[in-house]
Design an enzyme around this catalytic site. Structure first.
Site, PDB file in Angstrom:
ATOM      1  N   LYS A  40       0.813  -1.202   0.020  1.00  0.00           N
ATOM      2  CA  LYS A  40      -0.043  -0.025  -0.008  1.00  0.00           C
ATOM      3  C   LYS A  40       0.847   1.197   0.107  1.00  0.00           C
ATOM      4  O   LYS A  40       1.253   1.803   1.119  1.00  0.00           O
ATOM      5  CB  LYS A  40      -0.987   0.150   1.149  1.00  0.00           C
ATOM      6  CG  LYS A  40      -1.962   1.075   1.156  1.00  0.00           C
ATOM      7  CD  LYS A  40      -2.484   1.819   2.447  1.00  0.00           C
ATOM      8  CE  LYS A  40      -1.329   2.686   3.061  1.00  0.00           C
ATOM      9  NZ  LYS A  40      -1.075   3.947   2.158  1.00  0.00           N
ATOM     10  N   GLU A  91      10.116   1.588  10.639  1.00  0.00           N
ATOM     11  CA  GLU A  91      11.019   2.637  10.220  1.00  0.00           C
ATOM     12  C   GLU A  91      10.367   3.976  10.274  1.00  0.00           C
ATOM     13  O   GLU A  91       9.558   4.234   9.353  1.00  0.00           O
ATOM     14  CB  GLU A  91      11.364   2.174   8.790  1.00  0.00           C
ATOM     15  CG  GLU A  91      12.307   0.843   8.965  1.00  0.00           C
ATOM     16  CD  GLU A  91      13.301   0.595   9.614  1.00  0.00           C
ATOM     17  OE1 GLU A  91      13.968   1.458  10.211  1.00  0.00           O
ATOM     18  OE2 GLU A  91      13.712  -0.572  10.336  1.00  0.00           O
ATOM     19  N   CYS A 128      13.670  11.168   6.415  1.00  0.00           N
ATOM     20  CA  CYS A 128      13.780  10.876   7.621  1.00  0.00           C
ATOM     21  C   CYS A 128      15.251  11.081   8.080  1.00  0.00           C
ATOM     22  O   CYS A 128      15.270  11.478   9.290  1.00  0.00           O
ATOM     23  CB  CYS A 128      13.311   9.291   7.717  1.00  0.00           C
ATOM     24  SG  CYS A 128      14.415   8.266   6.700  1.00  0.00           S
ATOM     25  N   GLU A 186      10.907  16.850  14.705  1.00  0.00           N
ATOM     26  CA  GLU A 186      11.068  16.760  13.268  1.00  0.00           C
ATOM     27  C   GLU A 186      10.580  17.570  12.286  1.00  0.00           C
ATOM     28  O   GLU A 186       9.374  17.897  12.662  1.00  0.00           O
ATOM     29  CB  GLU A 186      10.716  15.223  13.087  1.00  0.00           C
ATOM     30  CG  GLU A 186      10.939  14.937  11.116  1.00  0.00           C
ATOM     31  CD  GLU A 186      10.523  13.540  11.033  1.00  0.00           C
ATOM     32  OE1 GLU A 186       9.473  13.326  11.458  1.00  0.00           O
ATOM     33  OE2 GLU A 186      11.325  12.950  10.314  1.00  0.00           O
TER      34      GLU A 186
HETATM   35  P1  NAD Z   1       2.698   8.874   7.578  1.00  0.00           P
HETATM   36  O1  NAD Z   1       2.860   7.904   8.552  1.00  0.00           O
HETATM   37  O2  NAD Z   1       1.521   9.892   7.668  1.00  0.00           O
HETATM   38  O3  NAD Z   1       2.216   7.872   6.178  1.00  0.00           O
HETATM   39  C1  NAD Z   1       3.221   6.693   5.875  1.00  0.00           C
HETATM   40  C2  NAD Z   1       2.373   5.857   5.313  1.00  0.00           C
HETATM   41  O4  NAD Z   1       1.259   5.246   6.136  1.00  0.00           O
HETATM   42  C3  NAD Z   1       1.338   6.144   4.370  1.00  0.00           C
HETATM   43  O5  NAD Z   1       1.238   5.101   3.188  1.00  0.00           O
HETATM   44  C4  NAD Z   1       0.124   6.516   4.909  1.00  0.00           C
HETATM   45  O6  NAD Z   1      -1.059   6.350   4.078  1.00  0.00           O
HETATM   46  C5  NAD Z   1       0.210   5.178   5.881  1.00  0.00           C
HETATM   47  N1  NAD Z   1      -0.526   5.467   7.024  1.00  0.00           N
HETATM   48  C6  NAD Z   1      -0.789   6.579   7.824  1.00  0.00           C
HETATM   49  N2  NAD Z   1      -1.586   6.228   8.918  1.00  0.00           N
HETATM   50  C7  NAD Z   1      -1.786   4.727   8.862  1.00  0.00           C
HETATM   51  C8  NAD Z   1      -2.453   3.945   9.799  1.00  0.00           C
HETATM   52  N3  NAD Z   1      -2.997   4.797  10.800  1.00  0.00           N
HETATM   53  N4  NAD Z   1      -2.377   2.668   9.575  1.00  0.00           N
HETATM   54  C9  NAD Z   1      -1.967   2.278   8.619  1.00  0.00           C
HETATM   55  N5  NAD Z   1      -1.071   3.090   7.431  1.00  0.00           N
HETATM   56  C10 NAD Z   1      -1.041   4.320   7.843  1.00  0.00           C
HETATM   57  O7  NAD Z   1       4.017   9.414   7.215  1.00  0.00           O
HETATM   58  P2  NAD Z   1       4.417  10.724   6.283  1.00  0.00           P
HETATM   59  O8  NAD Z   1       4.111  12.029   6.997  1.00  0.00           O
HETATM   60  O9  NAD Z   1       3.723  10.333   4.900  1.00  0.00           O
HETATM   61  O10 NAD Z   1       5.876  10.423   6.044  1.00  0.00           O
HETATM   62  C11 NAD Z   1       6.961  11.144   6.647  1.00  0.00           C
HETATM   63  C12 NAD Z   1       7.247  10.380   7.907  1.00  0.00           C
HETATM   64  O11 NAD Z   1       7.774   9.487   7.301  1.00  0.00           O
HETATM   65  C13 NAD Z   1       8.448  11.262   8.549  1.00  0.00           C
HETATM   66  O12 NAD Z   1       8.319  11.052   9.969  1.00  0.00           O
HETATM   67  C14 NAD Z   1       9.581  10.559   8.108  1.00  0.00           C
HETATM   68  O13 NAD Z   1      10.788  10.637   8.985  1.00  0.00           O
HETATM   69  C15 NAD Z   1       9.139   9.010   7.961  1.00  0.00           C
HETATM   70  N6  NAD Z   1      10.158   8.251   7.170  1.00  0.00           N
HETATM   71  C16 NAD Z   1      10.705   7.107   7.735  1.00  0.00           C
HETATM   72  C17 NAD Z   1      11.752   6.528   7.096  1.00  0.00           C
HETATM   73  C18 NAD Z   1      12.886   5.534   7.862  1.00  0.00           C
HETATM   74  O14 NAD Z   1      13.360   4.868   6.908  1.00  0.00           O
HETATM   75  N7  NAD Z   1      12.955   5.588   9.059  1.00  0.00           N
HETATM   76  C19 NAD Z   1      11.877   6.857   5.796  1.00  0.00           C
HETATM   77  C20 NAD Z   1      11.197   7.914   5.093  1.00  0.00           C
HETATM   78  C21 NAD Z   1      10.097   8.733   6.059  1.00  0.00           C
END
Ligand code: NAD
Length: 490
Positions: A182, A257, A291, A385
Site C-alpha cells: 500500500k 521505520e 527521515c 522533526e
Molecule cells: P505517515 O505515517 O503519515 O504515512 C506513511 C504511510 O502510512 C502512508 O502510506 C500512509 O497512508 C500510511 N498510514 C498513515 N496512517 C496509517 C495508519 N493509521 N495505519 C496504516 N497506515 C497508515 O508518514 P508521512 O508523514 O507521509 O511520511 C513522513 C514520515 O515518514 C516522516 O516522519 C519521516 O521521518 C518518516 N520516514 C521514515 C523513514 C525511515 O526509514 N525511518 C523513511 C522515510 C520517511
C-alpha cells in the site's frame, strides 16, 4: 521533462485501477494523483478499500506456497529482470517521480539507481544459505532453517516512494513471501504503479505482488487482516505507533521505520566550507523531507556564527520551484498543510530568540531554504522533526555538551560528526544514540547493503538492508530427525 514514447508506464493499462492479480477496478473507487508543484492532476488511480485489501491478502496467501517452492534462482532471476527494467526505463520513470513526489531530477535519478541496487541485493538473498546444523542433545540430527513468514504487507511514505517501497518488497519476495503493498496515495505512481509494472513485465506470477494505493484506512485493514503475517511500515512515528498497536493486537510481526531528528556535530577544527556543504546537503535535499535529514547542525561555539553565515549564503543560492524546469535545487513541499506546519516551526523559533539568516518565506508550496541560528531546546525547531528545508544551527562549548544536546531527542535515527581529528570525531560519535553513525559525513545516507534503522521513537529496533533482511523477512524453523520413532515412559 517530456514523456517518452512508447511509454512503459502506459496509462491505458492502469488508469483508474489497482494491481490486484492484474490491473483491476477497486471497490474503494479512484483517486487523483496531483503534481505538488503545479496542482495539475497527473492521473487517476484505483484507491483500495478494506474489501480490496482482504481480497488481495487472500490471493497473496493462496499464491505464496508455489512462489516459495520455486527454485531460489528463479525468484532471483525475476527480481534482477525488474532491476534491468527500472534502469532501462529510468529516464521515463524518473519523470514520474519528479512529477508525483515533487523531486528534482537528481533526487529522482537517485531513486532509480538505488531502486535497482535494492532489487539486485534482494535477488542475491534468494541464493544465500538459509539454515544451520545444530549440536544435538542426543542422537537426533537437528537443523534450523529460515522460512518466509507468508504474506507481507508493505506500507510506504511519499518522500522516497520508489526506494522505500522496493527496500521492503524486494527482499520479502526474494525470500519467498508474497506481498500486498500500500503506497501513499499521493505518490501512487512512483511508489506503486512503477513497481507493479516492472514486476509484471519481469514475469512475476499473478497473485505474488498486489499494489493497492490507499489511505490510512486501507493500511489499517492490512494490519488487521488474518492472512497477512507481517507488516513492514515506513512513515511517521505517529502512524507507526498506530500500526504497531494494531499488529500487536493481532500478534503480527511488525517492522517500523519511523521519523528522525538527526544531529550533525561540527567540531571547532572542521573545514568550514566542507562542513557548510555537508550541512546544506543534509538539511535541504528533497526540501528536507527525508527521515535522515540533518535536523540539528550542532556547531562548536567558536565557529557557529561563521558556519551559519556560510550555510545561509548557500541557502540563498538554492532556488525553489517546479522541478520540471530543471533549473531548481528545491522542489515543492508535499502539501499546503505541511507548508503551514514548517512556517509555524520557523515562527516559533524566531519568537523565542533564534536568528533567521536566510529563507523563512514561501510562495505557495515552494519553501525557501532556511537557516536559523541560535536554536535552543524549548524551541519547536530544536525539539521536533520539521520535514522541511530548515537548517537549525545550535552551538555548544564542549564535546560533552554536544553529545548531551544530540541525545536529548526521543528519536535516534542518524548522526554525523565532522572534525579534522578522526579519533575525537569517532569518540564523540560513538556516544550518539543513533542507528546510523557517519564520521566526517552528513546524515543522509542510504543503500541496500547496510542495516538501516533507528533507536527510540525512530522505530522498534528493526533494521532494513544488508544482513538484516534475512532476519526480518524470514523466521527460524527447528527440525529434529530421529532414525526411527522410539517409545516414551508413558
Ligand atoms: P505517515 O505515517 O503519515 O504515512 C506513511 C504511510 O502510512 C502512508 O502510506 C500512509 O497512508 C500510511 N498510514 C498513515 N496512517 C496509517 C495508519 N493509521 N495505519 C496504516 N497506515 C497508515 O508518514 P508521512 O508523514 O507521509 O511520511 C513522513 C514520515 O515518514 C516522516 O516522519 C519521516 O521521518 C518518516 N520516514 C521514515 C523513514 C525511515 O526509514 N525511518 C523513511 C522515510 C520517511
Amino acid at each position: 521533462m517530456t514523456m517518452q514514447t512508447p511509454e512503459f508506464i502506459d496509462r491505458a493499462r492502469w488508469t483508474d485501477r489497482g494491481f490486484l492479480g492484474g490491473w483491476r477496478s477497486l471497490a474503494g473507487g479512484t483517486g487523483e494523483v496531483v503534481n505538488p508543484a503545479t496542482g495539475a492532476t497527473l492521473a487517476t488511480v484505483g484507491m483500495a478499500g478494506a474489501q480490496d485489501v482482504a481480497l488481495a491478502a487472500r490471493e497473496a496467501r493462496a499464491a505464496q506456497k508455489d512462489w516459495a517452492a520455486r527454485l531460489p534462482q528463479q525468484r532471483a532471476e525475476i527480481i534482477n529482470r525488474a532491476a534491468d527494467l527500472l534502469e532501462k526505463h529510468g529516464a521515463e520513470l524518473s519523470g514520474w517521480i519528479m512529477r508525483d513526489s515533487g523531486s528534482v531530477q537528481a533526487k529522482a535519478m537517485i531513486e532509480i539507481e538505488h531502486g535497482a541496487l535494492f532489487l539486485r541485493h534482494a535477488a542475491s538473498l534468494a541464493t544465500q544459505p538459509l539454515g544451520t546444523f545444530i549440536i544435538g542433545m542426543d542422537e537426533r540430527r537437528q537443523y534450523a532453517r529460515r522460512l518466509p513468514h507468508g504474506v507481507v504487507g508493505v506500507i510506504s511514505p511519499f518522500n522516497f516512494p520508489l526506494v522505500l517501497s522496493l527496500r521492503s518488497i524486494a527482499p520479502a519476495l526474494a525470500l519467498g513471501n508474497t506481498v500486498v503493498h500500500k503506497p501513499d496515495p499521493r505518490t501512487a505512481i512512483s511508489g506503486g504503479i512503477i513497481i507493479a509494472r516492472i514486476f509484471e513485465e519481469a514475469g512475476l506470477p499473478p497473485g505474488v505482488l498486489h499494489v493497492l494505493p490507499g489511505g490510512a484506512e486501507a493500511g489499517e485493514a492490512l494490519c488487521t487482516d488474518g492472512n497477512v503475517a507481517m507488516i513492514s511500515f515506513t512513515g511517521s512515528s505517529r502512524g507507526g505507533a498506530k500500526v504497531g498497536e494494531l499488529c500487536g493486537r493481532h500478534l503480527k510481526k511488525v517492522q517500523l521505520e519511523l521519523g528522525g531528528k538527526n544531529p550533525l556535530v561540527i567540531l571547532d577544527d572542521a573545514d568550514l566550507d566542507v562542513a557548510a556543504s555537508n550541512a546544506a546537503w543534509g538539511a535541504f535535499l528533497h526540501q528536507g523531507q527525508i527521515c535522515m535529514a540533518t535536523g540539528l547542525v550542532l556547531t562548536h561555539e567558536k565557529i557557529a556564527m561563521q558556519l551559519a553565515e556560510r550555510l545561509a549564503e548557500k541557502a540563498r543560492n538554492l532556488p525553489a520551484g517546479d522541478p520540471d524546469t530543471l533549473q531548481v535545487a528545491l522542489g515543492p513541499i508535499i502539501s499546503d498543510g505541511q507548508v503551514t506546519a514548517i512556517r509555524e516551526v520557523v515562527e516559533d523559533a524566531v519568537a523565542k530568540g533564534a536568528k533567521l539568516l536566510a529563507g523563512g518565506r514561501h510562495q505557495g508550496r515552494f519553501f525557501e531554504a532556511t537557516v536559523l541560528a541560535g536554536v535552543k531546546p524549548g524551541m519547536r525547531a530544536f525539539d521536533e522533526e520539521i520535514f522541511g528545508p530548515v537548517a537549525c544551527v545550535v552551538s555548544f562549548s564542549t564535546d560533552d555538551e554536544a553529545v548531551e544536546l544530540a541525545n536529548r531527542s526521543e528519536y535516534g535515527l542518524a548522526g554525523g560528526v565532522i572534525s579534522a581529528d578522526l579519533g575525537r570525531a569517532m569518540a564523540l560519535g560513538e556516544r550518539l544514540n543513533v542507528g546510523q553513525l557517519h564520521i566526517n559525513d552528513q546524515t543522509v545516507q542510504g543503500g541496500p547493503y547496510a542495516p538501516f534503522g533507528g533507536r527510540g521513537k525512530s522505530g522498534n529496533g528493526s533494521r532494513m538492508g544488508g544482513p538484516a533482511d534475512i532476519e526480518e523477512f524470514t523466521q527460524w524453523q527447528w527440525v529434529s530427525v530421529k532414525q526411527a520413532a522410539t517409545a516414551y515412559p508413558f
